[in-house]
Design a protein around this motif. Structure first.
Motif, mmCIF file in Angstrom:
data_model
loop_
_atom_site.group_PDB
_atom_site.id
_atom_site.type_symbol
_atom_site.label_atom_id
_atom_site.label_comp_id
_atom_site.label_asym_id
_atom_site.label_seq_id
_atom_site.Cartn_x
_atom_site.Cartn_y
_atom_site.Cartn_z
ATOM 1 N N CYS A 198 -13.351 51.663 79.153
ATOM 2 C CA CYS A 198 -12.669 52.947 79.355
ATOM 3 C C CYS A 198 -13.383 53.814 80.389
ATOM 4 O O CYS A 198 -12.743 54.604 81.097
ATOM 5 C CB CYS A 198 -12.559 53.704 78.034
ATOM 6 S SG CYS A 198 -11.445 52.936 76.846
ATOM 7 N N HIS A 199 -14.700 53.672 80.477
ATOM 8 C CA HIS A 199 -15.467 54.479 81.430
ATOM 9 C C HIS A 199 -15.006 54.242 82.861
ATOM 10 O O HIS A 199 -14.981 55.174 83.685
ATOM 11 C CB HIS A 199 -16.953 54.141 81.281
ATOM 12 C CG HIS A 199 -17.848 54.930 82.185
ATOM 13 N ND1 HIS A 199 -18.037 56.290 82.053
ATOM 14 C CD2 HIS A 199 -18.607 54.553 83.256
ATOM 15 C CE1 HIS A 199 -18.881 56.717 82.969
ATOM 16 N NE2 HIS A 199 -19.237 55.679 83.714
ATOM 17 N N TYR A 220 -10.132 53.886 82.436
ATOM 18 C CA TYR A 220 -9.242 54.771 81.692
ATOM 19 C C TYR A 220 -9.606 56.240 81.852
ATOM 20 O O TYR A 220 -8.752 57.068 82.179
ATOM 21 C CB TYR A 220 -9.240 54.396 80.203
ATOM 22 C CG TYR A 220 -8.329 55.262 79.373
ATOM 23 C CD1 TYR A 220 -6.946 55.080 79.415
ATOM 24 C CD2 TYR A 220 -8.834 56.257 78.546
ATOM 25 C CE1 TYR A 220 -6.103 55.880 78.655
ATOM 26 C CE2 TYR A 220 -8.007 57.060 77.776
ATOM 27 C CZ TYR A 220 -6.642 56.870 77.841
ATOM 28 O OH TYR A 220 -5.810 57.672 77.101
ATOM 29 N N PHE A 221 -10.878 56.589 81.660
ATOM 30 C CA PHE A 221 -11.293 57.982 81.753
ATOM 31 C C PHE A 221 -11.229 58.476 83.201
ATOM 32 O O PHE A 221 -11.323 57.696 84.154
ATOM 33 C CB PHE A 221 -12.728 58.155 81.239
ATOM 34 C CG PHE A 221 -12.865 57.936 79.761
ATOM 35 C CD1 PHE A 221 -11.927 58.437 78.874
ATOM 36 C CD2 PHE A 221 -13.951 57.228 79.246
ATOM 37 C CE1 PHE A 221 -12.053 58.242 77.507
ATOM 38 C CE2 PHE A 221 -14.077 57.027 77.892
ATOM 39 C CZ PHE A 221 -13.136 57.534 77.019
#
Length: 265
Positions: free
Chosen positions: A155-156, A159-160
């Motif tokens: 996610c780092h 996604y984020f």
């Protein structure tokens, strides 16, 4: 039953435990520093995500330490055998001591262990009747922590939103990519290995069979489950309260000791 301390003098085992502890320490230090805290400060994740990570990490290391130093069920010298249970005991042909059936002599530790499953170098200890539940917790929480770490690493980057208020001159952030790649690699190795081990352990409990008994190819009768799964798990964890199966801080009190229901090695 209280947790009796048990230390195995084995340099190879100490190295294995040290490697597992290093992986735990590495992820516990760098994942929050590089992902959780910066994302929380920018409002991309909640404080619950940080608390969940640290709680899982604490449960994981407590399970590791307790499984490593817990007495797995070592038989004492000249054990007292109740008259009603004499037929449930046998003579060990290696240490010439009487032991309950389904016990096994560990050549690395040099003694017999009640209902020994196997000797695990990664905890530098045998997995036996008294610490099997801690070993299961270690497998479970290591899977959980490794999977959580992989999700955060993914996610780092994908996604984020990109971080803004970060001092990129700091050494730790200048090497962010390398540090997180190492974290991802260790996460994949640990998650894959623990999934396989945990599955093997769960199937052994469901069939009421130890790893040693499987490897010895005991008769078909021992590989058939003759108890409800709740009973076999309750005997391993020492309680019928399922919520307590996930708590590594408590003391285990065996429901009963029964060696008669299966053949032995």
């Amino acid at each position: 039953m209280g947790l009796s301390l048990h230390f195995v003098v084995d340099p190879q085992g100490w190295c294995c435990v040290g490697a597992i502890f290093f992986i735990w320490l590495y992820n516990t230090l760098f994942v929050p520093k590089l992902i959780l805290f910066p994302r929380f400060e920018e409002g991309q994740i909640s404080v619950a995500a940080i608390l969940a990570y640290y709680l899982t990490s604490i449960f994981c290391v407590i399970s590791l330490l307790r499984a490593s130093i817990a007495d797995p069920g070592k038989l004492q010298d000249s054990p007292k055998i109740p008259l009603t249970e004499k037929e449930l005991w046998e003579l060990c042909n290696k240490c010439n001591m009487m032991r309950p059936k389904r016990s096994h002599h560990c050549s690395r530790c040099g003694h017999c262990v009640r209902r020994m499953d196997h000797h695990c170098p990664w905890i530098n200890n045998c997995v036996g009747e008294d610490n099997h539940w801690l070993f299961l917790q270690l497998c479970f929480y290591t899977q959980l922590l490794s999977g959580y770490t992989l999700v955060l690493d993914f996610c780092h980057y994908y996604y984020f939103l990109p971080l803004k208020a970060i001092n990129w001159d700091m050494v730790i952030f200048r090497h962010e990519l390398a540090l997180l790649r190492i974290s991802t690699f260790m996460g994949i190795v640990m998650f894959g290995g623990m999934c396989s081990l945990f599955y093997t352990q769960i199937m052994g409990i469901l069939t009421d069979t130890t790893t040693i008994e499987k490897m010895a190819n005991c008769c078909d009768e021992i590989s058939r489950a003759r108890k409800p799964w709740q009973q076999t798990f309750s005997e391993v964890f020492g309680t019928r309260w399922k919520i307590l199966w996930f708590i590594p801080f408590r003391r285990r009190r065996p429901l009963r000791v029964s060696y008669y229901f299966a053949n032995h090695v």
